[in-house]
Design a protein around this motif. Structure first.
Motif, PDB file in Angstrom:
ATOM      1  N   LEU A  26       0.360  -1.216  -0.067  1.00 24.53           N
ATOM      2  CA  LEU A  26      -0.034   0.107  -0.152  1.00 24.53           C
ATOM      3  C   LEU A  26       1.020   0.716  -0.351  1.00 24.53           C
ATOM      4  O   LEU A  26       2.761   0.977   0.571  1.00 24.53           O
ATOM      5  CB  LEU A  26      -0.819   0.016   1.187  1.00 24.53           C
ATOM      6  CG  LEU A  26      -1.998  -0.921   0.863  1.00 24.53           C
ATOM      7  CD1 LEU A  26      -1.921  -1.793   0.897  1.00 24.53           C
ATOM      8  CD2 LEU A  26      -3.431  -0.485   1.873  1.00 24.53           C
ATOM      9  N   PRO A  27       0.079   2.638  -0.529  1.00 21.71           N
ATOM     10  CA  PRO A  27       1.374   3.940  -0.477  1.00 21.71           C
ATOM     11  C   PRO A  27       2.220   3.316   0.579  1.00 21.71           C
ATOM     12  O   PRO A  27       1.565   3.617   2.669  1.00 21.71           O
ATOM     13  CB  PRO A  27       0.297   4.314  -0.335  1.00 21.71           C
ATOM     14  CG  PRO A  27      -0.911   4.107  -0.944  1.00 21.71           C
ATOM     15  CD  PRO A  27      -0.940   2.405  -0.684  1.00 21.71           C
ATOM     16  N   LEU A  50       9.247  -1.822   2.778  1.00 26.82           N
ATOM     17  CA  LEU A  50       8.737  -3.057   3.481  1.00 26.82           C
ATOM     18  C   LEU A  50       8.541  -4.388   3.197  1.00 26.82           C
ATOM     19  O   LEU A  50       9.141  -5.733   3.068  1.00 26.82           O
ATOM     20  CB  LEU A  50       7.703  -2.889   5.145  1.00 26.82           C
ATOM     21  CG  LEU A  50       7.678  -3.372   5.908  1.00 26.82           C
ATOM     22  CD1 LEU A  50       9.132  -3.688   6.110  1.00 26.82           C
ATOM     23  CD2 LEU A  50       6.781  -2.918   7.002  1.00 26.82           C
ATOM     24  N   ALA A  51       7.725  -3.476   2.013  1.00 27.00           N
ATOM     25  CA  ALA A  51       7.020  -5.044   0.871  1.00 27.00           C
ATOM     26  C   ALA A  51       8.292  -5.957   0.579  1.00 27.00           C
ATOM     27  O   ALA A  51       9.008  -6.937   0.762  1.00 27.00           O
ATOM     28  CB  ALA A  51       5.776  -4.543  -0.018  1.00 27.00           C
ATOM     29  N   THR A  65      -2.156 -17.500  -0.635  1.00 23.18           N
ATOM     30  CA  THR A  65      -3.081 -16.070  -0.615  1.00 23.18           C
ATOM     31  C   THR A  65      -1.819 -14.870  -0.330  1.00 23.18           C
ATOM     32  O   THR A  65      -1.138 -14.978  -1.372  1.00 23.18           O
ATOM     33  CB  THR A  65      -3.349 -15.975   1.073  1.00 23.18           C
ATOM     34  OG1 THR A  65      -4.130 -14.812   0.910  1.00 23.18           O
ATOM     35  CG2 THR A  65      -2.400 -15.704   1.973  1.00 23.18           C
ATOM     36  N   ARG A  66      -2.057 -13.846  -0.632  1.00 21.55           N
ATOM     37  CA  ARG A  66      -1.662 -12.563  -1.131  1.00 21.55           C
ATOM     38  C   ARG A  66      -1.108 -11.664   0.523  1.00 21.55           C
ATOM     39  O   ARG A  66      -2.377 -12.200   1.498  1.00 21.55           O
ATOM     40  CB  ARG A  66      -2.760 -11.081  -1.235  1.00 21.55           C
ATOM     41  CG  ARG A  66      -3.446 -11.099  -1.129  1.00 21.55           C
ATOM     42  CD  ARG A  66      -4.582  -9.457  -1.408  1.00 21.55           C
ATOM     43  NE  ARG A  66      -5.406  -9.022  -1.146  1.00 21.55           N
ATOM     44  CZ  ARG A  66      -6.023  -8.071  -1.000  1.00 21.55           C
ATOM     45  NH1 ARG A  66      -5.945  -7.030  -2.049  1.00 21.55           N
ATOM     46  NH2 ARG A  66      -6.873  -7.515  -0.369  1.00 21.55           N
ATOM     47  N   ILE A  67      -0.148 -10.849   0.805  1.00 20.45           N
ATOM     48  CA  ILE A  67      -0.292  -9.886   2.085  1.00 20.45           C
ATOM     49  C   ILE A  67      -0.159  -8.723   1.789  1.00 20.45           C
ATOM     50  O   ILE A  67       0.970  -8.486   0.717  1.00 20.45           O
ATOM     51  CB  ILE A  67       1.815 -10.826   2.347  1.00 20.45           C
ATOM     52  CG1 ILE A  67       1.016 -12.067   3.003  1.00 20.45           C
ATOM     53  CG2 ILE A  67       1.810  -9.844   3.791  1.00 20.45           C
ATOM     54  CD1 ILE A  67       2.522 -12.581   3.141  1.00 20.45           C
ATOM     55  N   ASP A 108       3.387   0.862   8.132  1.00 17.49           N
ATOM     56  CA  ASP A 108       4.044   0.234   9.505  1.00 17.49           C
ATOM     57  C   ASP A 108       4.103  -1.111   9.461  1.00 17.49           C
ATOM     58  O   ASP A 108       4.071  -2.266  10.873  1.00 17.49           O
ATOM     59  CB  ASP A 108       3.052   0.643  10.405  1.00 17.49           C
ATOM     60  CG  ASP A 108       2.855   2.374  10.677  1.00 17.49           C
ATOM     61  OD1 ASP A 108       4.368   3.112  10.025  1.00 17.49           O
ATOM     62  OD2 ASP A 108       1.877   2.870  10.622  1.00 17.49           O
ATOM     63  N   GLY A 109       3.592  -1.966   8.760  1.00 10.40           N
ATOM     64  CA  GLY A 109       3.820  -3.442   9.086  1.00 10.40           C
ATOM     65  C   GLY A 109       2.781  -3.769   7.922  1.00 10.40           C
ATOM     66  O   GLY A 109       1.642  -3.287   7.495  1.00 10.40           O
TER      67      GLY A 109
END
Ligand code: GAL
Length: 390
Positions: free
Chosen positions: A219-220, A225-226, A253-255, A260-261
């Motif tokens: 996400l923006p 981190l990803a 699945t997706r993550i 922040d995590g």
């Protein structure tokens, strides 16, 4: 929708999850440890140690062309350096049984469990663990190699390291990032030595690693981190596959990752019995990524869904197959799909609660009952395609 001739259609299992009575393994000890996170012990599992002919019959009669199963190191080498000819003969009979039924045996040499003697010496942290594993592979290959169709060295080493050494949910139940990194190194070395050992023959089965992969979606603000999470969990292993014959992708699945995590399920997206999102498109994303990063041919060696609603399983595999078809259309070399799992079985820490099977297993009588999804997917396998749901 049709798939190429030669596309592999299979179902998967793993020794500890179906055999029963696997008492010389580290997992058995972990399940019975005071304070274990396991909801219940594996016990008799599906009694496949005795009922394997029935399992193979099902897989073949349903229409599949390959059966993926694992051989149990702790049965073959129950004490260090002590080899069980009877256990090797048992697995040889399974390989033979596959061949007799027209199933290509896809053999995994390590699927989460290690012998207790190794665990007592430090498990994957024992300095010689990779060598001990390679020695086991060599012994097993000498006994079975001529019958093996596909050889998978270590199942999801990234999960062994993460669950065992960071989340404490697999043996040895540790929470320590530094130890995880050392175990990552040991597993990479174990894989490389195993490839060599398995190639020493007899036989000439393609050899590869099977890796747990997720579609990491940033996400923006979550991009860095990803990338870091993906790198540490996947790329460390994908980069260790040079010279292998294939890479096995195992995706569930997706993550989603924010600044922040990791984020939980997105509101509105259905969640499986495992607590993560039902997100079949993750398979397409990870197949593409595994092919791009490794440069190797890809097999989907596991995907599936833990659900009590079998219709959801049919919908899940339909969407997975559409994604695989898009990969093929774009020239990605993806050679087959192996469904997790043939049977409802022991789902590790969660015991027998999640049901991933195409076939239900009565917990008292061990009776196997194919679900509608088993017939549906088996028909697609038999015809190399067909009508997908949805
Ligand atoms: C994989 C694992 C299998 C099975 C599956 C479903 O990570 O290789 O043993 O448990 O997940 O959760």
């Amino acid at each position: 929708m049709s798939f190429p001739d030669g596309f592999l259609w299979g179902t998967a299992t793993a020794a500890h999850q179906i055999e029963g009575g696997n008492a010389t393994s580290d997992w058995w000890e972990f399940e019975h440890r005071p304070g274990t996170p396991c909801l219940e012990p594996s016990g008799d599992a599906c009694d496949s140690w005795h009922r394997w002919p029935e399992d193979l019959d099902l897989c073949a009669v349903l229409g599949f062309g390959t059966y993926r199963f694992s051989i149990e190191w702790s049965r073959i080498e129950p004490a260090e350096g002590e080899w069980s000819r009877a256990a090797l003969d048992h697995y040889r009979r399974i390989c033979d049984g596959c061949r007799e039924r027209g199933l290509v045996p896809m053999v995994t040499f390590h699927h989460f469990t290690s012998p207790r003697w190794l665990a007592e010496r430090g498990g994957w942290e024992a300095p010689d663990a990779p060598e001990r594993f390679a020695r086991f592979c060599q012994r097993a290959a000498a006994a079975l190699g001529d019958l093996v169709g596909w050889a998978c060295t270590i199942n999801e080493p990234n999960v062994v390291a993460l669950m065992g050494y960071v989340l404490g949910a697999f043996p040895p139940g540790v929470h320590d990032q530094d130890r995880r990194r050392r175990v990552d190194d040991a597993l990479v070395r174990g894989h490389r030595l195993a490839v060599e050992a398995l190639r020493s023959g007899p036989g000439s089965a393609p050899v590869g690693l099977t890796l747990s992969m997720s579609d990491y979606q940033a996400l923006p603000g979550g991009e860095a981190l990803a990338d870091r999470l993906r790198h540490q969990s996947e790329d460390v292993y994908l980069q260790a596959t040079g010279g292998d014959d294939f890479v096995g992708v195992q995706t569930y699945t997706r993550i989603r990752v924010g600044p922040d995590g990791m984020l939980g399920p997105e509101p509105g997206v259905p969640v499986t019995q495992m607590g993560y999102e039902l997100w079949p498109e993750a398979v397409e994303a990870t197949v593409r990524r595994a092919a791009a990063v490794s440069g190797l041919p890809v097999l989907v060696t596991e995907t599936g869904v833990g659900t009590a609603e079998d219709g959801d399983r049919i919908a899940y595999f339909s969407r997975v197959l559409q994604g695989v078809r898009r990969c093929l259309d774009d020239g990605v070399d993806v050679g087959g799909l192996v469904a997790w799992s043939l049977l409802d079985n022991f789902e590790w820490t969660l015991g027998y609660q999640p049901t991933f099977g195409l076939v239900a297993v009565d917990r008292r009588t061990f009776e196997r009952r194919p679900k509608p999804s088993a017939h549906w997917l088996g028909e697609l396998a038999r015809h190399g395609g067909g009508d997908l749901a949805g």
